[in-house]
Scaffold this active site. Structure first.
Site, PDB file in Angstrom:
ATOM      1  N   HIS A 133       0.827  -3.706   8.638  1.00  0.00           N
ATOM      2  CA  HIS A 133       1.927  -4.605   9.664  1.00  0.00           C
ATOM      3  C   HIS A 133       2.367  -3.401   9.999  1.00  0.00           C
ATOM      4  O   HIS A 133       3.913  -3.346   9.404  1.00  0.00           O
ATOM      5  CB  HIS A 133       2.274  -5.706   8.090  1.00  0.00           C
ATOM      6  CG  HIS A 133       3.171  -6.437   8.165  1.00  0.00           C
ATOM      7  ND1 HIS A 133       3.703  -6.509   9.465  1.00  0.00           N
ATOM      8  CD2 HIS A 133       3.402  -7.133   6.626  1.00  0.00           C
ATOM      9  CE1 HIS A 133       4.293  -7.476   9.406  1.00  0.00           C
ATOM     10  NE2 HIS A 133       4.379  -7.885   8.040  1.00  0.00           N
ATOM     11  N   ARG A 295      14.534  -7.612  10.306  1.00  0.00           N
ATOM     12  CA  ARG A 295      12.850  -8.240  10.997  1.00  0.00           C
ATOM     13  C   ARG A 295      13.416  -8.358  11.681  1.00  0.00           C
ATOM     14  O   ARG A 295      12.990  -8.312  13.042  1.00  0.00           O
ATOM     15  CB  ARG A 295      12.232  -8.937   9.935  1.00  0.00           C
ATOM     16  CG  ARG A 295      11.161  -8.404   9.179  1.00  0.00           C
ATOM     17  CD  ARG A 295      10.313  -7.486   9.197  1.00  0.00           C
ATOM     18  NE  ARG A 295       9.527  -8.622  10.083  1.00  0.00           N
ATOM     19  CZ  ARG A 295       8.352  -9.463   9.888  1.00  0.00           C
ATOM     20  NH1 ARG A 295       8.708  -9.791   8.004  1.00  0.00           N
ATOM     21  NH2 ARG A 295       7.621  -9.663  10.195  1.00  0.00           N
TER      22      ARG A 295
END
Length: 309
Positions: A133, A295
């Protein structure tokens, strides 16, 4: 240093310097956004979001990132594509390369994202796979840098399963000179391939890796505690087994206090009362909500650097 046209499927797809370049641009773009400065280097570009797994943060942050960079994003759900079932992975890559300027995909098997990257003629970004990830790791380190300063010498202690999140975070820490520790029960430690990769990177950066079978054994000197759910999407049949195995691996305020003014991180979603206590996520040492917000900024930097212009 140019990253145009490059894939970001694994943390190690970027050199240490390139990884640091993405973090530096992410911090700069965040400052500019907060100052009301508009940057639209990707005007006219289109991002394809090809998902096998549903998402909250990943989809929202990528779509907003592309919008703020002046481009557009098109989301394609599992039902629409059927990647790997209705449509072969290489067929999807060959077709979508004719439509999109960059692709971000959230998948189950790591072989799927690798198949996309191998067959696409546009950059492919791993928005999550069972193997890694990497976009999450970028946001994690941007957050650690904001809260604790220089990344070199920080100690990140991960409490939980040595899964895709832990693998990318460990390798990312090694790249920036942070130390990484993991507390996990037997059978849930980092895979040996990750340990070897960490050692190869650490030979240049001086990072250290610790592995322990209980959080208390690796807590000393921690500047950031990190966790993830014990049972991830697709592992529901293992839930009872995992709940038993991870008993005692919960981030509590008592554990946090055993670190060095440690902050707390979680990639979300959270299962309160399992891997973390709810009160800890709302406490003054919680960087979780900044981490979720980052993010957006980390992915803006990544898109700005890899998308051909």
């Amino acid at each position: 240093m140019s990253l145009r046209g490059r894939n970001f499927v694994n943390v190690n797809d970027f050199s240490n310097k390139e990884f640091a370049e993405v973090l530096a641009l992410a911090a700069d773009l965040k400052r500019r956004t907060q100052a009301g400065i508009t940057d639209q280097p990707l005007a006219g570009k289109v991002l394809g979001l090809i998902f096998q797994k549903p998402s909250l943060r990943t989809r929202a942050s990528f779509e907003v990132a592309m919008h703020q960079l002046g481009g557009k994003a098109i989301y394609m759900s599992p039902a629409e594509v059927g990647m790997g079932t209705r449509e072969a992975v290489d067929d999807v890559a060959l077709v979508l390369s004719r439509y999109f300027d960059v692709i971000a995909s959230r998948v189950f098997g790591h072989d799927v994202i690798e198949g996309l990257a191998e067959n696409a003629s546009v950059p492919v970004i791993n928005a999550l796979s069972e193997g890694e990830h990497p976009c999450q790791a970028l946001a994690d380190l941007l957050t650690l840098q904001e809260w604790r300063g220089d990344l070199k010498g920080q100690k990140v202690t991960y409490v939980g399963d040595g899964n895709n999140v832990a693998i990318s975070l460990a390798l990312a820490c090694a790249k920036v000179g942070s130390h990484f520790a993991i507390a996990a029960p037997a059978g849930y430690q980092l895979p040996e391939s990750c340990v070897k990769s960490f050692a190869a990177i650490a030979a240049e950066t001086g990072s250290r890796l610790e592995q322990g079978d209980h959080p208390d054994k690796v807590a000393a000197g921690t500047t950031a505690f990190y966790t993830d759910v014990w049972t991830s999407m697709g592992q529901e049949e293992e839930q009872a087994k995992r709940l038993a195995a991870f008993k005692g691996f919960t981030i509590t305020e008592e554990l946090r206090a055993k670190g060095d003014d440690a902050i707390v991180l979680h990639c979300l979603p959270a299962h309160y009362g399992e891997e973390i206590e709810r009160d800890v996520t709302r406490g003054r040492f919680s960087a979780i909500w900044d981490q979720a917000g980052n993010r957006l900024h980390a992915q803006k930097a990544l898109l700005a650097l890899v998308t051909p212009t």
